[in-house]
Design a protein around this motif. Structure first.
Motif, PDB file in Angstrom:
ATOM      1  N   UNK A   1       0.825  -1.204   0.000  1.00  0.00           N
ATOM      2  CA  UNK A   1       0.000   0.000   0.000  1.00  0.00           C
ATOM      3  C   UNK A   1       0.866   1.262   0.000  1.00  0.00           C
ATOM      4  N   UNK A   2       0.577   2.164  -0.945  1.00  0.00           N
ATOM      5  CA  UNK A   2       1.340   3.403  -1.043  1.00  0.00           C
ATOM      6  C   UNK A   2       0.909   4.403   0.034  1.00  0.00           C
ATOM      7  N   UNK A   3       1.872   5.120   0.586  1.00  0.00           N
ATOM      8  CA  UNK A   3       1.609   6.215   1.520  1.00  0.00           C
ATOM      9  C   UNK A   3       2.216   7.478   0.918  1.00  0.00           C
ATOM     10  N   UNK A   4       1.365   8.427   0.602  1.00  0.00           N
ATOM     11  CA  UNK A   4       1.859   9.662  -0.001  1.00  0.00           C
ATOM     12  C   UNK A   4       2.710  10.446   0.995  1.00  0.00           C
TER      13      UNK A   4
ATOM     14  N   UNK B   1       6.152   6.577   0.097  1.00  0.00           N
ATOM     15  CA  UNK B   1       6.669   5.319   0.627  1.00  0.00           C
ATOM     16  C   UNK B   1       5.539   4.298   0.543  1.00  0.00           C
ATOM     17  N   UNK B   2       5.824   3.071   0.934  1.00  0.00           N
ATOM     18  CA  UNK B   2       4.796   2.034   0.865  1.00  0.00           C
ATOM     19  C   UNK B   2       4.976   1.039   2.000  1.00  0.00           C
ATOM     20  N   UNK B   3       3.855   0.550   2.492  1.00  0.00           N
ATOM     21  CA  UNK B   3       3.864  -0.564   3.446  1.00  0.00           C
ATOM     22  C   UNK B   3       3.852  -1.840   2.618  1.00  0.00           C
ATOM     23  N   UNK B   4       4.919  -2.605   2.731  1.00  0.00           N
ATOM     24  CA  UNK B   4       5.078  -3.796   1.910  1.00  0.00           C
ATOM     25  C   UNK B   4       5.385  -5.016   2.771  1.00  0.00           C
ATOM     26  N   UNK B   5       4.938  -6.160   2.336  1.00  0.00           N
ATOM     27  CA  UNK B   5       5.255  -7.403   3.026  1.00  0.00           C
ATOM     28  C   UNK B   5       4.598  -8.577   2.333  1.00  0.00           C
ATOM     29  N   UNK B   6       5.091  -9.767   2.631  1.00  0.00           N
ATOM     30  CA  UNK B   6       4.580 -10.959   1.966  1.00  0.00           C
ATOM     31  C   UNK B   6       4.665 -12.141   2.922  1.00  0.00           C
ATOM     32  N   UNK B   7       3.632 -12.982   2.898  1.00  0.00           N
ATOM     33  CA  UNK B   7       3.596 -14.134   3.790  1.00  0.00           C
ATOM     34  C   UNK B   7       3.172 -15.378   3.016  1.00  0.00           C
ATOM     35  N   UNK B   8       3.923 -16.457   3.196  1.00  0.00           N
ATOM     36  CA  UNK B   8       3.559 -17.738   2.575  1.00  0.00           C
ATOM     37  C   UNK B   8       3.229 -18.728   3.682  1.00  0.00           C
TER      38      UNK B   8
END
Length: 272
Positions: A84-87, A248-255
């Motif tokens: 998700x982008x954060x302006x 900036x962006x809140x990024x992450x990934x879960x498997x």
């Protein structure tokens, strides 16, 4: 300083996820498996038989017996991400609060996603129980007692049994004189996220059970959860990208993956 901030952010998200997650490891599910989730699949043990107990003779000893533990191959079939982008202007308007709020939201959303996927596995791989007549204040206790008896007939241990209930069923339980609220059971129960106990089950409210599902009864021994962060949730500066300036962006990934290893130990009560 940037690295310290990222570590702090990741811990915040992880804490939120753990606090929100209903299907906690060691309470609702187990994480016993062999292999690395990053390889795409793992082996989950299924204890098909218990160790036999024989008479012992001082002269001849005891007869040798064989056991049966098989291993299921479980593919890591869930791969979820937040991005998700954060302006930059918006973030500057509310200094750290906006970033903290979106990180909190990321942890909350991921927990709901994981719980929802766990519910799908339970309802798909478990065993239908009872009729599809909706439970009432008068019938709920007797029905749960019947589920307790059913699990006992397939030798599910009494210690550790859980009951995942929909919000509607939780409302019925609150009106039942047999229901013991978590606040009366001590801090150890409250810390697991439990809302109470009834008929030998520790009760958890779960809003992700799915349409028509009133409750699911089971034990963590036969519900496996395999999970691993591929990329921890973090805040990434997007300056230098071709499109975003000062953002900036809140990024992450879960498997991860869920697996019911013995369908008869998971009971699903549905209504029509």
């Amino acid at each position: 300083m940037a690295h310290e901030a990222q570590v702090r952010y990741s811990k915040l998200v992880d804490l939120k996820l753990r606090a929100t997650l209903v299907k906690k490891v060691g309470v609702i599910c187990n994480n016993r498996y062999e292999g690395s989730p990053k390889a795409g699949s793992v082996k989950v043990p299924v204890r098909d038989t218990e160790v036999a107990v024989n008479d012992y003779n001082k002269q001849t000893g005891a007869e040798l017996t064989g056991g049966d533990t098989t291993y299921l191959t479980v593919n890591i079939d869930k791969d979820k991400a937040v991005n998700e982008i954060i302006d930059g202007f918006d973030a500057a308007s509310v200094p750290d609060d906006l970033v903290a709020d979106r990180l909190d939201s990321a942890g909350y959303s991921l927990a709901l996603q994981v719980d929802s996927d766990g519910s799908v596995e339970l309802t798909t791989a478990g065993t239908a129980f009872g009729t599809t007549t909706a439970l009432t204040e008068k019938t709920i206790y007797g029905n749960v007692v019947d589920a307790r008896t059913k699990l006992s007939t397939v030798h599910v241990p009494t210690e550790g049994r859980w009951l995942l209930v929909s919000p509607e069923i939780y409302g019925l339980l609150l009106k039942s004189p047999e229901f013991i609220k978590a606040s009366d059971l001590g801090d150890a129960v409250v810390q697991t996220g439990a809302v109470g106990r009834i008929a030998g089950f520790t009760v958890f409210e779960d809003s992700t059970l799915g349409e028509g599902v009133e409750y699911i009864a089971g034990h963590p021994n036969w519900f496996a959860f395999i999970d691993e962060w591929a990329v921890p949730v973090h805040v990434q500066d997007l300056n230098g990208s071709s499109k975003y300036i000062g953002a900036s962006a809140v990024k992450g990934r879960k498997v991860y993956a869920f697996k019911v290893t013995k369908p008869q130990t998971i009971l699903i009560k549905k209504k029509a």
